[in-house]
Write an enzyme that holds these catalytic residues in place. Structure first.
Site, PDB file in Angstrom:
ATOM      1  N   ASP A 104      47.694  54.674  47.906  1.00 21.58           N
ATOM      2  CA  ASP A 104      47.788  55.856  48.747  1.00 21.58           C
ATOM      3  C   ASP A 104      46.828  55.731  49.924  1.00 21.58           C
ATOM      4  O   ASP A 104      45.667  55.345  49.756  1.00 21.58           O
ATOM      5  CB  ASP A 104      47.444  57.088  47.899  1.00 21.58           C
ATOM      6  N   GLU A 110      43.508  37.805  39.190  1.00 18.44           N
ATOM      7  CA  GLU A 110      42.990  37.457  37.866  1.00 18.44           C
ATOM      8  C   GLU A 110      44.023  37.711  36.769  1.00 18.44           C
ATOM      9  O   GLU A 110      43.981  37.096  35.703  1.00 18.44           O
ATOM     10  CB  GLU A 110      41.731  38.284  37.548  1.00 18.44           C
TER      11      GLU A 110
END
Length: 548
Positions: A201, A261
């Site tokens: 957002d 990751e």
């Protein structure tokens, strides 16, 4: 779509959780309701769902004012409900993207409660605090998107704090290293819970100019209503200093490194950034997605703007994005016509006939980039008209009646025409269900092969069957207005796409010898090098007959 680049060209279905399906009978949509309706999204042919905020919140901005980033609000269910939803979605072949609201919190978040308690302490600088000017007025001229100054006086600290939205949504200070670590920790929490990515957002609002420099005045000729409605003086400034700061790029690299990751075994986690920037949106979108070290994709407000994008405007937007895409077109856009913040596009653009809605959908699903569809878009739903007493959106209440807020696009989803509240809930919904939507309910359209729902399903299946439409390069072709034509290509595959955005039959010379494709539902034809398009019609053709 599968693999590490599943997001590239994906169709993402936005679910406004409060209004999708009520699972516990209290009139408010929830996670168990969403889970029950996921087969509808899978059958539509989407690749992913985007869930609007379901975190703990006082709901002053209906979830975009977060008071607990890692907690499911009891209104929407439990942690177990969320985990079951993710498992169900993955079982249906759907990725799960959740809305991550990082630029601000609720004023009831424990971080802010501690920060406002005094000018000393571990979290004293976690928010944007500033002294008043000598005359007691706000530190500068920055404005809130929700109207009025972007500063609120706090009597405890005897300082102003910054809020780009409601006063109940104080902005976090991303210049503080501890803030960055904290929000990265929030992202890690949800990645460990199994989400496939984030819709970020207001992604260009994270940083501000620490010198608090006044924004310059924007000339009236350069003002537009892409980011805020025209009634809002927010559009009168060039927002150089309160958002879209260069420091943001390094933070986006840190966020991308975290997602990477979790990207093993063909399960890359993806980011979709919302760029609220009227003046430089395309460039920001390109900057934020170029290379492989920042966001995966972004969308701005070009096609979420009020005015109907006629052929000339569509070509201008495409050319503008192409111009800033970088060498090899490395940046990646995401396109949307509707979402939870805008008037639904059939109403916004006055698309009165189903043929208009369908050709615009075909255009959307043929552009280079990923695509967001908003719940109910596949039904051709129009903006609902609500009485003032039914309005819940604080934005609409503040700017009424010139701007009526966002509730008209957030009314409940109609599932069954003969069920109470069209199958959304057995209880009175939190917003009234639009009576005109009942005739467009899912069960009605399921039984009509000529319905808008079936048209969207055909188009999504057609896109999936032709990878060039999802991931290929795009080259604009010469075509007189009101026709938009371009070629999508990948490897040895080329597809000619042409769209007549008018109510008159149009004929033009084809840019190259294509052979018509089937399965999309349009009647455009190519005969002896002449392309003929009926009113609000489209044509799709491939390079070789065997590809047809």
């Amino acid at each position: 779509m599968s693999g590490d680049d599943w997001w590239r060209g994906a169709v993402i279905y936005e679910i406004y959780v409060r209004s999708f399906q009520d699972g516990d009978g209290n009139g408010i949509g929830d996670l168990s309701g969403v889970r029950a309706r996921l087969p509808h999204v899978a059958e539509l042919g989407a690749d992913a769902v985007w869930l609007t905020p379901f975190y703990r919140s006082p709901m002053k901005d209906f979830g975009y004012d977060v008071s607990g980033f890692t907690e499911v609000d009891p209104m929407f269910g439990t942690d177990a409900d969320f985990d079951a939803l993710v498992e169900e979605a993955h079982g249906l072949g759907l990725k799960v993207i959740i809305d991550l609201v990082l630029s601000h919190t609720s004023d009831q978040h424990p971080w802010f409660v501690e920060s406002r308690s005094g000018r000393e302490g571990p979290r004293a600088d976690w928010y944007v605090w500033a002294d008043a000017k000598p005359d007691g007025t706000a530190p500068n001229n920055w404005l809130s998107i929700f109207g009025g100054p972007a500063w609120e006086w706090d009597t405890t600290r005897q300082q102003y704090y910054m809020h780009n939205f409601l006063a109940a949504q104080p902005d976090l200070n991303f210049h503080c290293a501890q803030v960055q670590e904290a929000v990265l920790g929030v992202a890690r929490h949800w990645l460990e819970r199994g989400v496939d990515g984030f819709r970020l957002d207001t992604v260009n609002f994270y940083f501000h100019d620490p010198a608090l420099t006044d924004n310059p005045v924007l000339a009236p000729s350069k003002r537009n209503a892409n980011t805020a409605p025209s009634e809002n003086p927010y559009n009168w400034q060039d927002h150089l200093h309160d958002k879209t700061r260069p420091e943001n790029l390094e933070f986006l690299r840190r966020l991308r490194a975290l997602l990477d990751e979790f990207g093993g075994e063909g399960r890359m986690r993806a980011t979709l950034g919302e760029v609220g920037e009227s003046q430089r949106g395309k460039q920001v979108m390109a900057d934020y997605t170029a290379g492989a070290d920042k966001l995966h994709m972004c969308y701005d407000f070009d096609f979420l703007a009020p005015d109907l994008p006629d052929a000339a405007r569509v070509k201008e937007v495409i050319a503008g994005v192409q111009a800033v895409a970088g060498a090899g077109g490395g940046s990646w856009p995401c396109w949307a016509f509707s979402n939870h913040d805008t008037v639904r596009h059939p109403s916004r653009w006055k698309l009165d006939e189903p043929e208009q809605v369908r050709v615009m959908a075909a255009l959307l699903l043929s552009l280079r980039g990923s695509v967001c569809l908003y719940q109910g878009e596949e039904l051709g739903l129009t903006e609902a008209h609500l009485a003032y007493e039914d309005i819940r959106d604080p934005y609409g209440l503040r700017l009424w009646p010139q701007f009526k807020g966002r509730d008209g696009c957030r009314t409940p989803m109609p599932w069954a025409h003969d069920a109470p509240h069209a199958g959304f809930s057995d209880a009175k919904p939190w917003l009234p269900l639009a009576p005109e939507h009942v005739a467009h309910a899912v069960d009605v359209q399921e039984g009509d092969p000529a319905s808008t729902l079936h048209a969207y399903r055909r188009l999504l299946a057609f896109r999936r069957a032709h990878p060039a439409l999802a991931r290929g390069a795009l080259e604009l072709e010469e075509a007189p207005d009101p026709v938009v034509a371009f070629t999508r290509s990948t490897g040895n595959s080329r597809i000619l796409c042409a769209f007549n955005l008018s109510n008159q039959t149009r004929a033009l010379r084809a840019p190259w010898a294509a052979h018509g494709l089937n399965g999309h539902g349009f009647s455009g034809r190519l005969i002896d090098g002449s392309l003929r398009l009926g009113p609000w019609d489209a044509y799709f053709g491939a390079e070789a007959p065997e590809a047809a």
